[in-house]
Design a protein around this motif. Structure first.
Motif, PDB file in Angstrom:
ATOM      1  N   LYS A 208     -30.351   3.206 -41.044  1.00 27.19           N
ATOM      2  CA  LYS A 208     -30.584   2.465 -39.800  1.00 27.19           C
ATOM      3  C   LYS A 208     -29.905   3.160 -38.629  1.00 27.19           C
ATOM      4  O   LYS A 208     -30.493   3.291 -37.545  1.00 27.19           O
ATOM      5  CB  LYS A 208     -30.071   1.031 -39.934  1.00 27.19           C
ATOM      6  N   ASP A 209     -28.679   3.616 -38.826  1.00 28.25           N
ATOM      7  CA  ASP A 209     -27.960   4.311 -37.756  1.00 28.25           C
ATOM      8  C   ASP A 209     -28.714   5.565 -37.310  1.00 28.25           C
ATOM      9  O   ASP A 209     -28.775   5.876 -36.112  1.00 28.25           O
ATOM     10  CB  ASP A 209     -26.553   4.685 -38.219  1.00 28.25           C
ATOM     11  N   LEU A 210     -29.294   6.287 -38.273  1.00 29.11           N
ATOM     12  CA  LEU A 210     -30.058   7.487 -37.916  1.00 29.11           C
ATOM     13  C   LEU A 210     -31.318   7.119 -37.141  1.00 29.11           C
ATOM     14  O   LEU A 210     -31.706   7.824 -36.199  1.00 29.11           O
ATOM     15  CB  LEU A 210     -30.431   8.276 -39.169  1.00 29.11           C
ATOM     16  N   ALA A 211     -31.974   6.025 -37.542  1.00 29.96           N
ATOM     17  CA  ALA A 211     -33.179   5.594 -36.828  1.00 29.96           C
ATOM     18  C   ALA A 211     -32.852   5.278 -35.374  1.00 29.96           C
ATOM     19  O   ALA A 211     -33.559   5.700 -34.448  1.00 29.96           O
ATOM     20  CB  ALA A 211     -33.787   4.377 -37.523  1.00 29.96           C
ATOM     21  N   VAL A 212     -31.774   4.546 -35.157  1.00 33.22           N
ATOM     22  CA  VAL A 212     -31.383   4.192 -33.793  1.00 33.22           C
ATOM     23  C   VAL A 212     -30.973   5.439 -33.010  1.00 33.22           C
ATOM     24  O   VAL A 212     -31.231   5.555 -31.806  1.00 33.22           O
ATOM     25  CB  VAL A 212     -30.236   3.161 -33.820  1.00 33.22           C
ATOM     26  N   LYS A 213     -30.368   6.398 -33.707  1.00 35.03           N
ATOM     27  CA  LYS A 213     -29.899   7.619 -33.049  1.00 35.03           C
ATOM     28  C   LYS A 213     -31.050   8.527 -32.622  1.00 35.03           C
ATOM     29  O   LYS A 213     -31.044   9.087 -31.515  1.00 35.03           O
ATOM     30  CB  LYS A 213     -28.965   8.383 -33.999  1.00 35.03           C
ATOM     31  N   PHE A 214     -32.064   8.661 -33.489  1.00 34.43           N
ATOM     32  CA  PHE A 214     -33.094   9.666 -33.241  1.00 34.43           C
ATOM     33  C   PHE A 214     -34.405   9.098 -32.695  1.00 34.43           C
ATOM     34  O   PHE A 214     -35.226   9.856 -32.182  1.00 34.43           O
ATOM     35  CB  PHE A 214     -33.380  10.453 -34.519  1.00 34.43           C
ATOM     36  N   LEU A 215     -34.635   7.793 -32.801  1.00 35.84           N
ATOM     37  CA  LEU A 215     -35.874   7.222 -32.277  1.00 35.84           C
ATOM     38  C   LEU A 215     -35.666   6.739 -30.848  1.00 35.84           C
ATOM     39  O   LEU A 215     -35.996   5.614 -30.487  1.00 35.84           O
ATOM     40  CB  LEU A 215     -36.358   6.075 -33.171  1.00 35.84           C
ATOM     41  N   ASP A 216     -35.111   7.620 -30.021  1.00 37.45           N
ATOM     42  CA  ASP A 216     -34.933   7.293 -28.612  1.00 37.45           C
ATOM     43  C   ASP A 216     -36.223   7.608 -27.868  1.00 37.45           C
ATOM     44  O   ASP A 216     -37.278   7.803 -28.478  1.00 37.45           O
ATOM     45  CB  ASP A 216     -33.743   8.058 -28.028  1.00 37.45           C
ATOM     46  N   GLU A 217     -36.163   7.692 -26.555  1.00 38.95           N
ATOM     47  CA  GLU A 217     -37.396   7.873 -25.782  1.00 38.95           C
ATOM     48  C   GLU A 217     -38.069   9.213 -26.055  1.00 38.95           C
ATOM     49  O   GLU A 217     -39.284   9.347 -25.898  1.00 38.95           O
ATOM     50  CB  GLU A 217     -37.102   7.739 -24.292  1.00 38.95           C
ATOM     51  N   ASP A 218     -37.302  10.218 -26.472  1.00 42.53           N
ATOM     52  CA  ASP A 218     -37.890  11.518 -26.788  1.00 42.53           C
ATOM     53  C   ASP A 218     -38.290  11.616 -28.258  1.00 42.53           C
ATOM     54  O   ASP A 218     -39.274  12.264 -28.601  1.00 42.53           O
ATOM     55  CB  ASP A 218     -36.904  12.644 -26.450  1.00 42.53           C
ATOM     56  N   GLY A 219     -37.522  10.984 -29.122  1.00 35.30           N
ATOM     57  CA  GLY A 219     -37.809  11.066 -30.542  1.00 35.30           C
ATOM     58  C   GLY A 219     -37.625  12.475 -31.074  1.00 35.30           C
ATOM     59  O   GLY A 219     -36.924  13.301 -30.491  1.00 35.30           O
ATOM     60  N   LEU A 220     -38.255  12.743 -32.189  1.00 41.83           N
ATOM     61  CA  LEU A 220     -38.204  14.064 -32.803  1.00 41.83           C
ATOM     62  C   LEU A 220     -39.451  14.852 -32.421  1.00 41.83           C
ATOM     63  O   LEU A 220     -40.542  14.283 -32.320  1.00 41.83           O
ATOM     64  CB  LEU A 220     -38.128  13.933 -34.328  1.00 41.83           C
ATOM     65  N   SER A 221     -39.295  16.143 -32.218  1.00 40.62           N
ATOM     66  CA  SER A 221     -40.465  16.971 -31.946  1.00 40.62           C
ATOM     67  C   SER A 221     -41.383  16.947 -33.164  1.00 40.62           C
ATOM     68  O   SER A 221     -40.938  16.714 -34.296  1.00 40.62           O
ATOM     69  CB  SER A 221     -40.042  18.409 -31.635  1.00 40.62           C
ATOM     70  N   THR A 222     -42.665  17.188 -32.933  1.00 40.92           N
ATOM     71  CA  THR A 222     -43.614  17.166 -34.051  1.00 40.92           C
ATOM     72  C   THR A 222     -43.271  18.205 -35.113  1.00 40.92           C
ATOM     73  O   THR A 222     -43.309  17.894 -36.313  1.00 40.92           O
ATOM     74  CB  THR A 222     -45.048  17.369 -33.534  1.00 40.92           C
TER      75      THR A 222
END
Length: 399
Positions: A208-222
């Motif tokens: 969950k902590d990783l989801a909140v950390k990386f699913l921000d407005e930019d997210g992960l590149s494809t």
């Protein structure tokens, strides 16, 4: 006299340089046709390699999904951490989490199942202490284990996602997270009064902590998202993964962390514990200090990381030198557990190269795809030296 010798030396040097330049110029003039032909060949080679890499990238990154998110607003994804060691083929389900996604409201519930949860295992002739769900996956097969997990949770999974110990190293490293410390945290249980349930809870909190950390407005590149996807085994296609990723970003899940709920079946009274990703060493040291007085001298935890790493590298080099098929080692990807970057990259390329030539005799396309995926991984991670090595290898396969 000294000035005379300096002038003479200067004339001799100038004469030698002139002769050398004349010879080189004459050689270039005489050999100009073959020189031009050689220069013309290189772009064609690069073009062939680039064409394969581009085709592979387009195939995996631009695929469309057939999942009807609008027709069925709930998706159940069973996430299993598989512990498969080099000493044996049994696959224990050591991390068990059912992720239920509501695609109308873009909320999620993660239901964790401690690995020691009781379940029957056919044919029923095991020791009394061996009847738990992690062993169900190992003794009766993954399909049976999944059935038992679904029975415990109370829902059927739409997709099963499995990830091995080595692949978890790859995921953590790709995300620039501490690898050894994170895995110690995710696997540790002996310091807790209710060890197994607390470990399961820690795993869910970590995800969950990783989801909140990386699913921000930019997210992960494809490309990065695909790299992470390539580390797991699942029948879910990449387009579905990307649709879920984009849906959570668009719904601003980063601003709604409470909409990722954590539950456990069976229920236990666990604590909400987070790993400090910026400074995990102190937390890990405190956990290990609790159990050090009761840890056997023969326990692996008393061996230094250097000793374990040396043994692992020696084992992998022996596998490469054996001449045996590398199919299983390519699945296990044990080289990802090597901490030292230079050794890890050397071994990774060596396994890809050896297995590509193993595949080449019977399945040229599979060999090319293997190396193309290796190149895409190194591109995504910015490993220019090893990307170049991969390109040279792909070039040799295309000749």
């Amino acid at each position: 006299m000294a000035a005379f010798f300096r002038r003479e030396i200067f004339r001799i040097v100038a004469l030698v340089i002139g002769v050398v330049l004349t010879i080189v110029g004459a050689w270039l003039l005489l050999h100009r046709p073959s020189f031009v032909e050689s220069a013309a060949v290189q772009p064609r080679v690069d073009s062939a390699v680039d064409k394969v890499i581009t085709a592979r990238r387009d195939a995996v990154l631009n695929a469309s999904s057939d999942v009807p998110f609008g027709a069925d607003n709930e998706m159940n994804i069973l996430i299993l951490g598989i512990d498969s060691r080099k000493e044996g083929s049994e696959q224990h389900c050591d991390a068990i989490h059912m992720l239920t996604v509501d695609t109308d409201n873009w909320t999620a519930t993660m239901t964790s199942v401690p690995r020691g949860t009781y379940t029957y295992i056919p044919p029923g002739n095991y020791e009394e202490t061996e009847y738990y769900v992690a062993n169900a996956c190992a003794f009766a097969g993954l399909e049976y284990g999944v059935d038992q997990i679904e029975r415990i949770v109370g829902v059927k999974s739409d997709y099963v996602v499995t990830v091995g110990f080595s692949q978890t190293y790859g995921i953590l490293r790709a995300l620039n997270l501490p690898t050894v410390e994170s895995l110690q945290w995710l696997r540790h249980r002996r310091s807790y009064q209710i060890g197994d349930p607390q470990r399961s809870q820690n795993q869910a909190v970590f995800m969950k902590d990783l989801a909140v950390k990386f699913l921000d407005e930019d997210g992960l590149s494809t490309p990065m998202l695909y790299l992470l996807y390539s580390f797991v085994d699942t029948e879910m296609d990449f387009a579905t993964v990307k649709a879920l990723h984009d849906g959570f970003i668009a719904s601003k899940i980063v601003d709604r962390p409470d909409d990722i709920a954590l539950t456990m079946k069976p229920e236990y009274d666990t604590e909400l514990m987070h790993l400090d990703l910026e400074n995990p060493d102190a937390q890990i040291a405190a956990l290990l200090d609790r159990i050090r007085p009761v840890t056997s001298k023969d326990d692996l935890s008393d061996r230094t990381i250097e000793e374990v790493q040396k043994e692992l590298v020696a084992y992998l080099d022996d596998v490469l030198a054996s001449g045996d098929s590398l199919a299983r080692e390519m699945d296990d990807q044990l080289w990802r557990q090597v901490v030292q970057e230079g050794e890890r990259e050397r071994l990774h390329f060596a396994f890809v190269e050896a297995y590509a030539y193993e595949l080449l005799a019977d399945d040229h396309d599979a060999a090319v795809q293997l190396v193309a995926d290796y190149i895409l991984e190194k591109q995504t991670l910015g490993s220019l030296v090893w990307e170049s090595e991969g390109r040279d290898l792909l070039d040799s396969l295309l000749q």
